[in-house]
Design an enzyme around this catalytic site. Structure first.
Site, PDB file in Angstrom:
ATOM      1  N   LYS A  78       0.839  -1.195   0.000  1.00  0.00           N
ATOM      2  CA  LYS A  78       0.000   0.000   0.000  1.00  0.00           C
ATOM      3  C   LYS A  78       0.877   1.249   0.000  1.00  0.00           C
ATOM      4  O   LYS A  78       1.912   1.303   0.646  1.00  0.00           O
ATOM      5  CB  LYS A  78      -0.903  -0.029   1.233  1.00  0.00           C
ATOM      6  CG  LYS A  78      -1.893   1.116   1.334  1.00  0.00           C
ATOM      7  CD  LYS A  78      -2.704   0.943   2.600  1.00  0.00           C
ATOM      8  CE  LYS A  78      -3.720   2.041   2.809  1.00  0.00           C
ATOM      9  NZ  LYS A  78      -4.482   1.836   4.076  1.00  0.00           N
ATOM     10  N   SER A 102      -9.052  -0.652   7.740  1.00  0.00           N
ATOM     11  CA  SER A 102      -8.631  -0.370   6.363  1.00  0.00           C
ATOM     12  C   SER A 102      -8.117  -1.553   5.582  1.00  0.00           C
ATOM     13  O   SER A 102      -7.930  -1.437   4.372  1.00  0.00           O
ATOM     14  CB  SER A 102      -7.567   0.731   6.354  1.00  0.00           C
ATOM     15  OG  SER A 102      -8.124   1.965   6.719  1.00  0.00           O
ATOM     16  N   SER A 140      -9.008   1.999   3.620  1.00  0.00           N
ATOM     17  CA  SER A 140      -8.177   2.737   2.680  1.00  0.00           C
ATOM     18  C   SER A 140      -7.199   1.839   1.907  1.00  0.00           C
ATOM     19  O   SER A 140      -6.446   2.336   1.069  1.00  0.00           O
ATOM     20  CB  SER A 140      -7.388   3.829   3.420  1.00  0.00           C
ATOM     21  OG  SER A 140      -6.553   3.290   4.427  1.00  0.00           O
TER      22      SER A 140
END
Length: 466
Positions: free
Chosen positions: A79, A178, A154
């Site tokens: 990420k 997330s 996210s």
């Protein structure tokens, strides 16, 4: 060759050891899949040249007959909030579009040390601030099952990547759900570990952090493979000083005591309630002892927001005039709110976090696991206002973190390990997540239980996975 992109990480590792195929062939297949699914916008940055060079080196080691490390030759993504040495890490922000770290995060260094090969950096909302994976830098990331709804956030890019064969494993981060929210939205698996189990030294305040580096994959077995390679305390992490207790394991579901939390002070979409309730009933038929409980995790949302918004304000700082235009407007709402939170609000938040920890501890003194839906409703449409009221069964029901995922924000605050696994599909063809939480440091037990439940649910993502 393209079917290699659909194989599990465990199957790839076994194939390397049997000389059934090479890391170069696998990387070529994964990069071809990344190119074929560019429409989903899962990646901020791809590094095909570096990845192929690493694959050639991995192939040479395979050919030498040497013992191969656990993640040897396995393509993976990180990420874009997590530091990667020599590979840009933008935080999803135009303000950091050219930021190239000089060091790897601990988890990245460990994955690399075990032979994993970085494919690229996956999409995130700016500084991970919202439920949708969209940013001024990259635009919108699409859910592979339905382009009109969010893949969650996210770590949405990571979930989309693993769901569609753009690498079998991924590293996300989880500050309020997330990795588990996008896992529920995309039909994948996300594990938020115990605080400190995977060091996250990027946090400005290590003592009160609620953000975790976390593994993601298409199934529990691959999630465990990545977790086992990157787990372990670090003396630089204040939560990395403890002696880990002997791991508890689970060979059967029979006799497990599970606290069932269908609601956490929030309304639940009837179809989600029915699907997750049926999943719980299926586990009960396997011998799980189930008792319904009540916990008001939704009441934690205002305190969670104080933490989130204060951290974002500290990160972005005071921005005014034309400089605001480079940032996501929804981020600036949080930053402005964060500037107004005072010492009393922070003190109240610490007290609420402590009470929540005590409540979860009390439940887990009587039960082996807490089970719940991961989300109270299906994936939300892209145009859902991240600051507005979320509709549940067509009725506006309150702010997103209190209504859509109070189950996940709670364990970010309490530090307990949690995992989301898919348990079925709704009537619109969207996956539904099932959430499990265990005691601190019991990831082995939690993963055992999740894998046993996974077999009962027999969820099929629609990929080979062999």
């Amino acid at each position: 060759m393209s079917d290699l992109a659909d194989k599990s990480a465990r199957a790839l590792a076994q194939g390397y050891r049997e000389y059934a195929f090479s890391p170069v062939e696998v990387m070529q297949a994964v990069l071809a899949r990344c190119e074929a699914r560019k429409d989903l916008n899962a990646f901020v940055t791809l590094i095909p040249e570096q990845a192929m060079q690493a694959a050639r080196e991995a192939e040479a080691l395979q050919a030498s007959g040497a013992d191969l490390p656990a993640l040897h030759g396995l393509p993976y993504s990180v990420k874009d909030l997590t530091l990667t040495k020599g590979v840009r890490t933008t935080m999803g922000s135009r303000a950091m579009a050219d930021h190239v770290p000089e060091t790897d995060a601990v988890a990245v260094a460990r994955a690399k040390g075990h032979g994993a090969i970085l494919v690229g950096k996956t999409a995130t909302p700016e500084f991970g601030h919202k439920i949708h994976t969209s940013s001024p830098l990259l635009g919108r990331t699409l859910n592979p099952h339905a382009p009109d709804v969010t893949p969650g956030g996210s770590s949405g890019g990571a979930a989309v990547a693993v769901a569609t064969g753009q690498g079998p494993i991924a590293l996300g981060t989880d500050g309020g759900g997330s990795v588990r929210i996008p896992s529920a939205c995309c039909g994948t698996v996300g594990l938020k570990p115990t605080q400190g189990t995977i060091p996250n030294l990027q946090a400005a305040d290590l003592f009160s952090s609620n953000v975790y580096v976390a593994p993601m994959a298409r199934d529990v077995g691959d999630t465990r493979l990545l977790f086992d390679a990157i787990r372990g305390f670090d003396r630089r992490d204040p939560f990395g000083q403890a002696v880990v207790p002997l791991p508890r394991r689970a060979a059967t579901l029979r006799g497990l005591r599970v606290a069932w939390l269908p609601r956490a002070g929030n309304p639940v979409d009837p179809e989600i309630a029915a699907i997750t309730g049926d999943a719980m009933a299926r586990l009960a038929r396997e011998g799980v002892e189930v008792e319904e409980i009540t916990l008001d995790f939704a009441a934690l949302e205002p305190h969670f927001m104080v933490i989130l918004e204060t951290l974002l304000a500290g990160r972005v700082g005071t921005v005014s005039g034309a400089a605001r235009d480079q940032y996501d407007p929804s981020l600036m709402v949080h930053v402005d709110n964060g500037m107004s939170h005072g010492a009393l609000a922070l003190a109240a938040t610490g007290a609420a976090r402590s009470r929540a920890f005590a409540e979860v501890q009390e439940v887990l003194s009587r039960f082996d696991l807490i089970a719940s839906p991961t989300l109270s409703a299906p994936p939300l449409p892209h145009n859902q206002d991240p600051h507005g009221s979320v509709p549940i069964d067509g009725v506006p029901s309150g702010r997103v973190r209190a209504v859509w995922y109070p189950y996940t924000i709670a364990t970010n605050l309490t530090g307990h390990p949690s995992i989301s696994i898919p348990c079925g599909w709704d009537s619109h063809g969207l996956p539904v997540g099932f959430h499990l939480t265990s005691a601190w440091y019991q990831e082995d037990f939690l993963l055992d239980c999740a894998e046993l439940a996974e077999r009962v649910f027999a969820f099929d993502l629609g990929r080979d996975g062999a």
